[in-house]
Design a protein around this motif. Sequence first.
Motif, PDB file in Angstrom:
ATOM      1  N   GLU A  22      -7.946   2.733  -3.334  1.00 18.23           N
ATOM      2  CA  GLU A  22      -8.920   2.507  -2.267  1.00 18.23           C
ATOM      3  C   GLU A  22      -8.722   3.565  -1.191  1.00 18.23           C
ATOM      4  O   GLU A  22      -7.880   4.458  -1.323  1.00 18.23           O
ATOM      5  CB  GLU A  22      -8.752   1.092  -1.686  1.00 18.23           C
TER       6      GLU A  22
ATOM      7  N   HIS B 161      -4.597  -1.075  -7.711  1.00 12.65           N
ATOM      8  CA  HIS B 161      -5.915  -0.452  -7.565  1.00 12.65           C
ATOM      9  C   HIS B 161      -5.898   0.641  -6.503  1.00 12.65           C
ATOM     10  O   HIS B 161      -4.946   0.775  -5.735  1.00 12.65           O
ATOM     11  CB  HIS B 161      -6.985  -1.515  -7.266  1.00 12.65           C
TER      12      HIS B 161
ATOM     13  N   GLU C 254      -2.901   0.260  -4.002  1.00 12.05           N
ATOM     14  CA  GLU C 254      -2.413  -1.053  -3.588  1.00 12.05           C
ATOM     15  C   GLU C 254      -1.818  -1.752  -4.795  1.00 12.05           C
ATOM     16  O   GLU C 254      -2.450  -1.858  -5.847  1.00 12.05           O
ATOM     17  CB  GLU C 254      -3.547  -1.891  -2.985  1.00 12.05           C
TER      18      GLU C 254
ATOM     19  N   HIS D 111       0.849  -1.194   0.000  1.00 16.01           N
ATOM     20  CA  HIS D 111       0.000   0.000   0.000  1.00 16.01           C
ATOM     21  C   HIS D 111       0.880   1.237   0.000  1.00 16.01           C
ATOM     22  O   HIS D 111       1.785   1.355   0.821  1.00 16.01           O
ATOM     23  CB  HIS D 111      -0.883   0.022   1.249  1.00 16.01           C
TER      24      HIS D 111
HETATM   25 MN    MN Z   1      -5.863  -2.859   0.551  1.00 19.37          MN
END
Ligand code: MN
Length: 505
Positions: free
Chosen positions: A125, A123, A151, A12
Amino acid sequence: MKYQAIIGLEIHLRPKTKSKMFCACANGSDDLPPNTNICPICLGHPGTLPVVNRTAVELGAKMALALNCQIPEQSKFDRKSYFYPDLPKNYQISMYDRPVGVGGWLEIEVNGTSRKIGLTRLHLEEDAAKLIHVSDGSLVDFNRAGAPLMEIVTEPDIRTSPEAKAFMQELRLLARYLEVSEADMEKGQMRCDANISLRPLEEIDDLKMYPKTEIKNLNSFKAVERALEHEISRQTELWEQGAPPKIQSTRGWDDAKQETFEQRTKEEAHDYRYFPEPDIPPLKFGAGVGEFDVAKISASIPETPSAKRARFISEYGFTASDAKILIEDKQVATYTENVLSELFNWLVSIEGSKTKAEKTWSSQKKDFAKLTSGWLSSKLFKLLNASQQSISEIKITPENFAELLGLIYQNKISSSAGQTVLETMFNTGADPSHVIQEKGLVQENDQAKLETMVKTVISQNPGPAADYRSGKQNAIQFLAGLVMKETKGKANPQIVQQLLKDHLK
Ligand code: MN
Ligand code: ZN
């Protein structure tokens, strides 16, 4: 070792944006008093609507492109349901089947061997809140809730803990070069979960996978390396006892004990009940069209660390290990290139024409590279470290640094005098010729002058001279030292050595 480790990482990164992922609260103010950087959106109040942070999407796509991912035409957000006090909505807005980046790879190097580590996806988030555990319960600080995250998930392509560490370091470097994230692990801007299972070596070609163990929240490069090493030896033991892990599990890392500990057995993806986020329209990507212009984002990607490393080797003649050190920081790399260009200008002034300078430069490229990297990495970096300065604060201009290198290259000053000059330049920003004149450090290269001194030293020290003649090689250093002392350290040491050898035959 009878087993091969199969390792995949989930990393992350906190994108460098002004505001959070879906609201106007500030990003990166985790240190404020608890629950002061919050609003109804990131607190998940009913009836509020999230609005996508454009910059976060652009930075995600930029990173994905630099990681060689495919950018699909459409990407969308989904709700990932789980019930935990750090998540006010009881779901996290994330991406399930339509991430921003698909596939891709990042090349790493360990012990001189390069490997491409495949990527599954990138992606976007939102981050969760921070839980603070106290004696009589737990407290929630929502300052971090809703902060943007990208991520990055790798394929299970990593085989050793040093490879995992190298991957993390290369990813951090890329993120910093691209200016998509500060990627500081200590500040929680980069966090890592590692998945690991073992496979008997005899099954290497079957590509069979055994249930993996996920190690959560590794907060330093050392933790990633140590946790994987610990898990490799723990799982090896289980295999040797004939009882390898049968189900997926999640383990934590105890930094004090330097070991992993079981937390829970793993939920499958469907436990999260992913479903499309109805409040956010899909993101549209296209070259020159659509909401996010991929061509424009692509054009904003600077030279990557690996490209710069390769160019430092081919264009300037640096060794692979020197190139690695010099590009480790983008500003250091820029400073190095400025020094080299000034060094070339200096050569033009010495040789009298650009054509002549080009000839010398190309025939002695590697010597110039070695001189430059040596004085930068083993001398200047030490001064920077000792004074806790970064290269951006340095008082020495690239032009002055190049001039110092030129004077050393021409043997106008010895390298020990060079060290003194460098220190003065570092402290005052003065130019090297001034420092040399002021301190009287010009190197004595006069053969005749030095020869007289050498003869005197030999005749005044018959003992050491006889020692050398009878085979005691070290005796020459004593005599050379006397000549250096006589000239207050200014004598050219190579000439002194040669003269002593000639006269001690
Ligand atoms: Mn995550
Ligand atoms: Zn907010």
